[in-house]
Motif scaffolding. Structure first.
Motif, mmCIF file in Angstrom:
data_model
loop_
_atom_site.group_PDB
_atom_site.id
_atom_site.type_symbol
_atom_site.label_atom_id
_atom_site.label_comp_id
_atom_site.label_asym_id
_atom_site.label_seq_id
_atom_site.Cartn_x
_atom_site.Cartn_y
_atom_site.Cartn_z
ATOM 1 N N ILE A 149 0.849 -1.184 0.000
ATOM 2 C CA ILE A 149 0.000 0.000 0.000
ATOM 3 C C ILE A 149 0.891 1.242 0.000
ATOM 4 O O ILE A 149 2.036 1.205 0.491
ATOM 5 C CB ILE A 149 -0.957 -0.036 1.209
ATOM 6 N N THR A 199 -1.646 -4.203 -4.275
ATOM 7 C CA THR A 199 -2.408 -5.446 -4.197
ATOM 8 C C THR A 199 -2.834 -5.893 -5.591
ATOM 9 O O THR A 199 -3.464 -5.135 -6.333
ATOM 10 C CB THR A 199 -3.667 -5.248 -3.340
ATOM 11 N N LEU A 209 3.446 -1.296 9.494
ATOM 12 C CA LEU A 209 2.287 -1.723 8.713
ATOM 13 C C LEU A 209 1.916 -3.133 9.145
ATOM 14 O O LEU A 209 2.772 -4.021 9.173
ATOM 15 C CB LEU A 209 2.591 -1.722 7.212
ATOM 16 N N ASN A 210 0.649 -3.328 9.480
ATOM 17 C CA ASN A 210 0.134 -4.676 9.719
ATOM 18 C C ASN A 210 -0.641 -5.146 8.494
ATOM 19 O O ASN A 210 -1.379 -4.362 7.871
ATOM 20 C CB ASN A 210 -0.819 -4.703 10.915
ATOM 21 N N ILE A 211 -0.473 -6.400 8.156
ATOM 22 C CA ILE A 211 -1.354 -7.046 7.174
ATOM 23 C C ILE A 211 -2.070 -8.165 7.905
ATOM 24 O O ILE A 211 -1.440 -9.090 8.428
ATOM 25 C CB ILE A 211 -0.583 -7.589 5.966
ATOM 26 N N GLU A 244 -2.653 1.076 -3.941
ATOM 27 C CA GLU A 244 -2.180 -0.218 -3.458
ATOM 28 C C GLU A 244 -1.422 -0.925 -4.575
ATOM 29 O O GLU A 244 -1.666 -0.678 -5.753
ATOM 30 C CB GLU A 244 -3.356 -1.097 -3.015
ATOM 31 N N ARG A 282 -6.639 -7.198 5.160
ATOM 32 C CA ARG A 282 -6.643 -5.739 5.144
ATOM 33 C C ARG A 282 -5.318 -5.209 5.664
ATOM 34 O O ARG A 282 -4.530 -5.932 6.303
ATOM 35 C CB ARG A 282 -7.801 -5.180 5.965
ATOM 36 N N TYR A 283 -5.086 -3.932 5.398
ATOM 37 C CA TYR A 283 -3.881 -3.233 5.841
ATOM 38 C C TYR A 283 -4.221 -2.345 7.031
ATOM 39 O O TYR A 283 -5.313 -1.768 7.105
ATOM 40 C CB TYR A 283 -3.319 -2.368 4.711
ATOM 41 N N GLU A 284 -3.249 -2.232 7.955
ATOM 42 C CA GLU A 284 -3.440 -1.387 9.130
ATOM 43 C C GLU A 284 -2.189 -0.544 9.379
ATOM 44 O O GLU A 284 -1.078 -1.087 9.452
ATOM 45 C CB GLU A 284 -3.710 -2.242 10.380
ATOM 46 N N ASN A 324 -7.242 1.685 9.130
ATOM 47 C CA ASN A 324 -7.221 0.393 8.440
ATOM 48 C C ASN A 324 -7.994 0.489 7.136
ATOM 49 O O ASN A 324 -8.946 1.274 7.002
ATOM 50 C CB ASN A 324 -7.770 -0.733 9.302
ATOM 51 N N SER A 325 -7.554 -0.298 6.182
ATOM 52 C CA SER A 325 -8.227 -0.358 4.883
ATOM 53 C C SER A 325 -9.529 -1.137 5.009
ATOM 54 O O SER A 325 -9.832 -1.718 6.057
ATOM 55 C CB SER A 325 -7.319 -1.036 3.849
#
Length: 644
Positions: free
Chosen positions: A75, A162, A130-132, A160, A144-146, A263-264
């Motif tokens: 992202i 993605t 970044l968390n996935i 993104e 999702r992304y955080e 978050n996404s």
């Protein structure tokens, strides 16, 4: 000698590859072990930073087959990227997600949000986190992304990386992207088209690599801090990249502007057989739970609707009366008073029309222009601010309006997502139900805000008013929607027409009748003019008086996109079955009654008669495991009611 040399070259090649790419792989597996996600990171030249990928495997018999090859994740913000510069910091233990919930309308009343979750924590080369988050369900995958750090100043999430990668031998049913999501889902085995942009809307359906494994891609849990996304395969026909809503003239913003943490949306992939796809509740599973404390006022139901018959709104008071009387005769609880009600004449105004409906025991609903896109139809300026909504909704409560239809939204940008959510929140305060038209596809809001009863976002029956194209395409289109658009949420197609609008339909009367079961919508707007329903034979007329619009359970009995659909839906102790033939030739549809419980059942079947404008009726005894063949005319169909 040559063999030794070849072995030596091969060893050198393998050594090079191992130094160029270090692949650390982690697995997440669904509770039933059928779906496996492998998350990996490719590191270049021994460096600890690189690109994150995921691939999906599906268990077929005793072995896993690859559904989606390694596909990029990542992202971008306007201040920095989180794409090919990620370093894995930690991986959480697998955690069970297990949450039961109820839906007021939809394909299933009792739902189970059951999956396995893992959180992968990364930092980029600037040490920004970044968390996935991955969840793997028995019927699909969500991620999702955080951004977890705190920042009060705005950041701009712009894109993104993605990408959903598919094998070249993949069949696909995808809709060219339009802001209204009103187009067809044509079959393609290549992903190539004459559309230069190569942009595709959600949901997108794929049959993978000649295997009986299907993937439906969409997204869910859009908030005020998200925009909606679309897909683009312009670089490679088999690689579908996620991209955000494009700026528009009055809203120049790209992507999302937000404070942190953020978050996404959930990126969702429903995976399995066709029945797994059709019956899935993954979109609402991953969405936020119901936010309303009291919901007894939310009542799904059938609606008498004026627009289709006359290609105009409700300017004429006498027409509003006529459709109210139709609702009375057909035992439908609602009547929709459509656009131009603010200039109603010919014997009464909007208050008179509302009072007439209430005097007949019918609950009135009215139409609004969102005020953000095509401004010509009125009223178009009554919902744009919270102050205007409060004033308008208080007036609706005073005169006795139960629901609103809001039309002509401007697109998928962040401000439109916020506007839709604000309407749902404010309407709920006044116990008003909502129908979105000219709007984005469902993305899980029906769980969070259960006063959202249905959404258009479909090339529906109203297009018989606009262009001749639906006449020849309707049958195959109708037989595709249950596997695509209607999977992700209630669909206001406005079905079941027997007379003709501006352009004729050539689907049979029994096909049209079947759409009341094949298509799911919390408000089912029956679109024909009064004489279309009043002139029906007793059996189909009685069927339309009683067919439910919300369901306790749904089963796909048989079907294939564009060819045929047999849908069984249960309400209480009764099963309703709808079947349609998507082909321009005779077809026998086979009902397998394996979905029934024990005991004997009486089945009342209403099917195609001798011609496409007639019906035949049979009463048959049925039990679990029986198979019934139903002969359908070209573009024909049937309905059936089962009771013990």
């Amino acid at each position: 000698m040559k063999i030794r040399l070849m072995k030596y070259i091969y060893l050198i090649f393998c050594l090079f590859i191992s130094t160029a790419f270090t692949i650390n792989a982690q697995e997440i597996v669904s509770p039933n072990k059928k779906i496996k996600v492998i998350v990996s990171k490719k590191e270049s030249n021994g460096k600890s930073f690189g690109q994150v990928y995921f691939k999906i495997l599906f268990k077929k018999k005793s072995e896993y087959i690859e559904v989606m090859p390694s596909s990029p994740l990542g992202i971008l913000r306007d201040d920095q990227q989180f794409t090919d510069n990620l370093k894995l910091v930690s991986e959480s233990k697998a955690k069970e997600v297990n949450q039961k919930y109820e839906m007021i309308c939809g394909k299933q009343k009792l739902c189970d949000n059951l999956g396995t979750e893992k959180i992968f924590k990364y930092v980029n080369s600037n040490n920004e986190p970044l968390n996935i988050v991955f969840r793997v369900y028995n019927d699909g995958v969500a991620f999702r992304y955080e951004f977890t750090n705190k920042r009060d100043s705005l950041v701009n999430v712009i894109d993104e990386s993605t990408t959903y990668v598919f094998p070249s031998a993949t069949n696909r049913w995808v809709q060219q992207y339009t802001e209204s999501y009103e187009d067809f889902f044509p079959f393609s085995d290549s992903g190539k088209t004459n559309n230069k942009k190569q942009e595709w809307g959600f949901p997108a359906l794929f049959k993978v690599n000649n295997n009986p494994v299907w993937v439906l891609i969409s997204e869910a849990n859009i908030s005020e801090n998200n925009c909606a996304a679309k897909l683009n395969n312009s670089k490679n026909p088999n690689e579908y990249k996620v991209s955000y809503a494009s700026p528009r003239d009055s809203f120049k913003q790209t992507g999302v502007k937000t404070t942190l943490p953020w978050n996404s949306q959930w990126h969702t992939l429903i995976i399995g057989g066709l029945s797994d796809v059709v019956e899935s509740t993954l979109i609402t599973d991953v969405s936020e739970p119901n936010t309303l404390e009291e919901t007894s006022w939310i009542k799904p139901g059938a609606v008498a609707w004026i627009y289709w018959a006359y290609n105009r709104g409700s300017k004429d008071y006498q027409k509003a009366v006529e459709f109210t009387d139709l609702a009375v005769e057909m035992k439908w609880p609602y009547v929709l008073i459509d656009w131009e009600w603010d200039v109603m004449t010919n014997g009464g105004n909007i208050t008179d029309a509302v009072n007439y409906a209430k005097s007949k025991g019918i609950k009135p609903m009215i139409w609004y222009n969102s005020g953000t896109s095509w401004l010509e139809p009125t009223p178009n300026d009554r919902l744009l601010t919270s102050e205007k909504r409060a004033e308008e909704f208080a007036w609706l409560n005073k005169i006795g309006i139960y629901g609103i239809k809001v039309d002509f939204f401007a697109g998928d940008q962040q401000d439109m997502m916020k506007y839709c959510i604000d309407i749902l929140k404010d309407a709920a305060k006044y116990k008003i139900m909502v129908n979105f038209h000219g709007a984005t596809v469902p993305r899980g809001w029906a769980r969070t805000y259960p006063n959202l009863m249905t959404t258009e976002a479909v090339y529906g029956a109203e297009w018989y008013n606009n262009k001749p194209i639906l006449t020849n395409k309707a049958a195959v289109h109708n037989a595709t929607l249950p596997f695509t658009r209607n999977v992700i949420g209630s669909m206001d197609y406005t079905p079941v027409t027997f007379t003709n609008s501006q352009h004729p339909h050539i689907t049979s009367y029994a096909h049209e009748l079947a759409l009341s079961v094949v298509f799911e919508s919390g408000f089912q707007h029956f679109a024909d003019r009064p004489e279309g329903y009043k002139s029906l034979p007793p059996e189909p007329k009685e069927f339309l008086k009683n067919v439910p619009v919300s369901w306790d359970n749904t089963k796909l009995v048989d079907g294939y996109p564009g060819e045929k659909v047999i849908m069984a839906r249960r309400k209480g102790n009764q099963w309703y079955i709808g079947g349609i033939n998507g082909k321009d030739e005779l077809q026998t549809l086979k009902i397998n009654f394996d979905f029934l419980g024990t005991g004997n059942f009486k089945l009342k079947l209403i099917k195609d008669g001798e011609n496409d404008k007639s019906f035949a009726v049979e009463v048959i005894k049925i039990k679990k495991g029986d198979v019934l063949n139903v002969e359908c005319l070209p573009r024909g169909g049937f309905v059936a009611v089962l009771e013990k």
